[in-house]
Scaffold this motif. Sequence first.
Motif, PDB file in Angstrom:
ATOM      1  N   MET A 103       9.655  14.472   4.696  1.00  0.00           N
ATOM      2  CA  MET A 103       8.514  15.060   4.003  1.00  0.00           C
ATOM      3  C   MET A 103       8.205  16.413   4.619  1.00  0.00           C
ATOM      4  SD  MET A 103       5.786  11.971   3.583  1.00  0.00           S
ATOM      5  CE  MET A 103       4.466  12.972   2.887  1.00  0.00           C
ATOM      6  N   PRO A 104       7.772  17.368   3.815  1.00  0.00           N
ATOM      7  CA  PRO A 104       7.395  18.662   4.398  1.00  0.00           C
ATOM      8  C   PRO A 104       6.186  18.504   5.312  1.00  0.00           C
ATOM      9  CG  PRO A 104       7.041  18.644   2.011  1.00  0.00           C
ATOM     10  CD  PRO A 104       7.664  17.340   2.355  1.00  0.00           C
ATOM     11  N   ILE A 105       6.220  19.212   6.424  1.00  0.00           N
ATOM     12  CA  ILE A 105       5.183  19.100   7.455  1.00  0.00           C
ATOM     13  C   ILE A 105       4.237  20.294   7.337  1.00  0.00           C
ATOM     14  CG2 ILE A 105       4.772  18.988   9.949  1.00  0.00           C
ATOM     15  CD1 ILE A 105       6.380  16.634   8.946  1.00  0.00           C
ATOM     16  N   LYS A 106       2.955  20.013   7.421  1.00  0.00           N
ATOM     17  CA  LYS A 106       1.958  21.076   7.326  1.00  0.00           C
ATOM     18  C   LYS A 106       1.967  21.913   8.611  1.00  0.00           C
ATOM     19  CE  LYS A 106      -2.091  20.322   5.188  1.00  0.00           C
ATOM     20  NZ  LYS A 106      -3.506  19.897   5.002  1.00  0.00           N
ATOM     21  N   GLN A 107       1.883  23.223   8.458  1.00  0.00           N
ATOM     22  CA  GLN A 107       1.813  24.129   9.615  1.00  0.00           C
ATOM     23  C   GLN A 107       0.437  24.004  10.276  1.00  0.00           C
ATOM     24  OE1 GLN A 107       4.483  26.113  10.689  1.00  0.00           O
ATOM     25  NE2 GLN A 107       5.413  24.684   9.234  1.00  0.00           N
ATOM     26  N   SER A 108       0.406  24.172  11.600  1.00  0.00           N
ATOM     27  CA  SER A 108      -0.858  23.972  12.314  1.00  0.00           C
ATOM     28  C   SER A 108      -1.930  24.964  11.857  1.00  0.00           C
ATOM     29  CB  SER A 108      -0.654  24.045  13.827  1.00  0.00           C
ATOM     30  OG  SER A 108      -0.240  25.338  14.201  1.00  0.00           O
ATOM     31  N   LYS A 109      -1.531  26.152  11.457  1.00  0.00           N
ATOM     32  CA  LYS A 109      -2.559  27.127  11.051  1.00  0.00           C
ATOM     33  C   LYS A 109      -3.267  26.693   9.765  1.00  0.00           C
ATOM     34  CE  LYS A 109       0.147  30.607   8.514  1.00  0.00           C
ATOM     35  NZ  LYS A 109       1.565  30.403   8.437  1.00  0.00           N
TER      36      LYS A 109
ATOM     37  N   ALA B 248      -1.923  11.240  11.597  1.00  0.00           N
ATOM     38  CA  ALA B 248      -0.908  11.495  10.561  1.00  0.00           C
ATOM     39  C   ALA B 248      -1.587  11.262   9.235  1.00  0.00           C
ATOM     40  CB  ALA B 248       0.286  10.562  10.728  1.00  0.00           C
ATOM     41  N   LYS B 249      -1.595  12.280   8.371  1.00  0.00           N
ATOM     42  CA  LYS B 249      -2.138  12.015   7.051  1.00  0.00           C
ATOM     43  C   LYS B 249      -1.451  12.854   5.996  1.00  0.00           C
ATOM     44  CE  LYS B 249      -6.374  14.671   7.860  1.00  0.00           C
ATOM     45  NZ  LYS B 249      -7.825  14.633   7.690  1.00  0.00           N
ATOM     46  N   GLU B 250      -1.443  12.271   4.809  1.00  0.00           N
ATOM     47  CA  GLU B 250      -0.774  12.933   3.711  1.00  0.00           C
ATOM     48  C   GLU B 250      -1.829  13.673   2.903  1.00  0.00           C
ATOM     49  OE1 GLU B 250       1.306  10.237   1.126  1.00  0.00           O
ATOM     50  OE2 GLU B 250       1.964  11.924  -0.111  1.00  0.00           O
ATOM     51  N   GLU B 251      -1.685  14.983   2.878  1.00  0.00           N
ATOM     52  CA  GLU B 251      -2.561  15.816   2.040  1.00  0.00           C
ATOM     53  C   GLU B 251      -1.650  16.913   1.549  1.00  0.00           C
ATOM     54  OE1 GLU B 251      -6.009  17.188   4.073  1.00  0.00           O
ATOM     55  OE2 GLU B 251      -6.930  15.204   4.125  1.00  0.00           O
TER      56      GLU B 251
ATOM     57  N   ASN C  76       0.790  -1.231   0.000  1.00  0.00           N
ATOM     58  CA  ASN C  76       0.000   0.000   0.000  1.00  0.00           C
ATOM     59  C   ASN C  76       0.820   1.278   0.000  1.00  0.00           C
ATOM     60  OD1 ASN C  76      -3.104  -0.590   0.817  1.00  0.00           O
ATOM     61  ND2 ASN C  76      -1.746  -2.194   1.561  1.00  0.00           N
ATOM     62  N   LYS C  77       0.249   2.310  -0.595  1.00  0.00           N
ATOM     63  CA  LYS C  77       0.614   3.674  -0.222  1.00  0.00           C
ATOM     64  C   LYS C  77      -0.297   4.014   0.937  1.00  0.00           C
ATOM     65  CE  LYS C  77       1.827   5.644  -4.618  1.00  0.00           C
ATOM     66  NZ  LYS C  77       1.366   6.358  -5.788  1.00  0.00           N
ATOM     67  N   ILE C  78       0.258   4.302   2.100  1.00  0.00           N
ATOM     68  CA  ILE C  78      -0.594   4.639   3.232  1.00  0.00           C
ATOM     69  C   ILE C  78      -0.928   6.123   3.150  1.00  0.00           C
ATOM     70  CG2 ILE C  78      -0.697   4.782   5.762  1.00  0.00           C
ATOM     71  CD1 ILE C  78       0.805   2.126   5.817  1.00  0.00           C
ATOM     72  N   LYS C  79      -2.225   6.422   3.334  1.00  0.00           N
ATOM     73  CA  LYS C  79      -2.689   7.799   3.199  1.00  0.00           C
ATOM     74  C   LYS C  79      -2.930   8.434   4.566  1.00  0.00           C
ATOM     75  CE  LYS C  79      -3.137   8.872  -0.464  1.00  0.00           C
ATOM     76  NZ  LYS C  79      -1.991   9.273  -1.315  1.00  0.00           N
ATOM     77  N   GLU C  80      -3.276   7.599   5.524  1.00  0.00           N
ATOM     78  CA  GLU C  80      -3.581   8.140   6.853  1.00  0.00           C
ATOM     79  C   GLU C  80      -3.390   7.073   7.914  1.00  0.00           C
ATOM     80  OE1 GLU C  80      -7.516   9.837   7.360  1.00  0.00           O
ATOM     81  OE2 GLU C  80      -7.309   9.879   9.540  1.00  0.00           O
TER      82      GLU C  80
END
Lengths: 428, 428
Positions: free
Chosen positions: B336-342, B252-255, B149-153
Amino acid sequence: MKKIKIGLLGFGTVGQGVWKILNSNMDEIISKCGYEIEIKKILVKDINKKRCVDVPKEILTTNSDDIFYDEEIKIIVELIGGAHPAKEYIIKAAECKKHIVTANKLVVASFADEIFKAVNENNVMIYYEASVGGGIPIIKGINESLTANKIKEITGIVNGTTNYILTKMTDEGLEFEEALKQAQNLGYAEADPTSDVEGFDAVYKLAIMASLSFNTSVDINSIYREGIGRIKAVDIEYAKRFGYVIKLLAIAKEEDNLELRVHPAMVEKNHPIANVGDSFNAIFIKGNAVGDLLLCGRGAGDLPTGSAVVSDIISIIRNNFDVPYNFNYEVNSSKMPIKQSKEFISKYYIRLDVKDQAGVLGQIANIFGQHNISILSVTQDVFAEHKVNLVFVTHDAKYGNIVDSLEKIKTLNSVNGIENVIRIYEFN
Amino acid sequence: MKKIKIGLLGFGTVGQGVWKILNSNMDEIISKCGYEIEIKKILVKDINKKRCVDVPKEILTTNSDDIFYDEEIKIIVELIGGAHPAKEYIIKAAECKKHIVTANKLVVASFADEIFKAVNENNVMIYYEASVGGGIPIIKGINESLTANKIKEITGIVNGTTNYILTKMTDEGLEFEEALKQAQNLGYAEADPTSDVEGFDAVYKLAIMASLSFNTSVDINSIYREGIGRIKAVDIEYAKRFGYVIKLLAIAKEEDNLELRVHPAMVEKNHPIANVGDSFNAIFIKGNAVGDLLLCGRGAGDLPTGSAVVSDIISIIRNNFDVPYNFNYEVNSSKMPIKQSKEFISKYYIRLDVKDQAGVLGQIANIFGQHNISILSVTQDVFAEHKVNLVFVTHDAKYGNIVDSLEKIKTLNSVNGIENVIRIYEFN
């Protein structure tokens, strides 16, 4: 990039799922096993049949020998289903020194002894995660993650078709026949739904899980089986009223001897398994170290089942596919004694159609009492002129006593019929 | 019987669980790996300390070298916990060519790069199933069963202490402090509960799961974190009223990029995870082939965690412990780049304490509107003279906008305070 070549036997739903996964996820797969996986040959019945995926014709063949005797092919994936020739193909693959992956619950459940013998003698590996619970890692769970445990129980919703039907009946108040038709229209149920609806599919899966969990060789014919065809909308309604949800459960537990049964059951509406709806599967395991464990996921479908198949292929590659395999599962020639169905103990929901006249309840209650069956609750609803649904919920009782008492109850003049008998299953 | 000797570093709750399991389940273990497992030495601080299990004094030692330099010991099990010297011990074990099993989430989450480098350079194996989710097979699940799998979440309840506290608050209407006290009395919470209650423990576990799932090296400091200390009984009540249950989630999810967060959240009461109560853990995984998968079980305790440790030992034995290990996980140097909380998007539950006067609602609603926050529902309850709980549920909104709007709202004269802000998490 190092490459490993595999052959597929069969190219239906799951085979095409495997094809799609290998096409879309190859980067992940390479990072997990260090090899690119190439499907070199696929055995099909009809090369020219129209398919959902675009496969070069030159890799399709109608001659299985093109796969068995191809030196380059290291792993054979059996996806034709059914008993024969699937079983013979698996054994031949072993004899040709190919490692094997299969999704075939019927073959693994019915011919485990022969298959494991062939596999062990030929020093190849067989993986069959996809045979139970689609993409749910239940086989590896038992075989590799729970090895520290004595497993005491394994109980699950292992058939997606019946779970879909029961969910529709519960959520929309449908009768069985309507829900079945919807399932058929959506492709969740076969034109001939017997294997799913009558619980045979669940029996095969239970046999596999129980054999592994209890280190025993389970004969599929020793498993008690009831389907869901007798469940009515009104039973679902009563279940709701009493705080239950009806599920088709496959149950294996060790209590003195081994209890193996597949039947619809009422489960408490707050138990996590009660909320596993739609075509999902859920498997509950009790180990003496791990305690209670629940695994839920899609139990069927091209990609979920393909996920299990491809992950099994990767496991074989990572387990040194070209050196002799060092760990053989023992072929379980031992047989644990199986509990007789008349000894099964549970609470029961019993719905009777009775005449609306004085004394009925007393007569019936007396008969239950004579058979050592203690009543937890009685509910009575008039549903037509002079006709009443009389619903009993019993305390724990032996199935043999239930059967004997109902034999007598149905001879009563005031009783029009025994409408349904459903077990209440308590996880503990 | 062939025998394999192991050494334990530390002999607390989990170590004693391992001891108990090896004593009670040796027959099963032998049938699964072909070896008897013997604990040859145990590193302890105090040999004479009173313990729940009866261990011969001669196998206890206060000198770690007795284990590292014992030629007979093939596997070292690190169970001392904490960052140091656990990390140094693990690396030393690798250098001494011992295979390693650890239950140490802090070390695996914080020093994965160094540890995997040492392990790979020395051609030994490390297993750490027990570091996340106790007996739940989540690490093997990701590493071995979902490799296609590619894990998405991957989202879960991974801290049993907070789940116990939230369950008590939900079932019995307790305030946080009371429920915490009960958890402490039962041994579910430490005297200093910070690591559990403030979400640090969940952060470590999320870092491990996310690193494996997304093939990236997760810095624990990049994970957004909120604890459960601010949850009041009244918030639980509102959650119920709206059809939700409050859980501490690790997400944890990739978006686009990777979203990593640990915080309390309202989840729909019919989602299977909502009914995972008490000290149980539950982990939800979405893969692009397997679809949705949910694993639940005991996330802590001597036997569940011991189950994972002993099963890991068995895995090492079955993976040819005395031949060079052929498959190394890559050390993930990639980030991987991490999304900012805002940028986090979700529905929000916002509870304000406001004065009971005209115009309040309009003022607040205007501010939300100016910040692009659309309101799904408003509920207003007088809870004291001239005081009102004003509860908003928003549509999907950016956290940055929520923060900015609340900054303005709290300056309003009519607003006594922002009482709570809780995300609503929708599995999809």
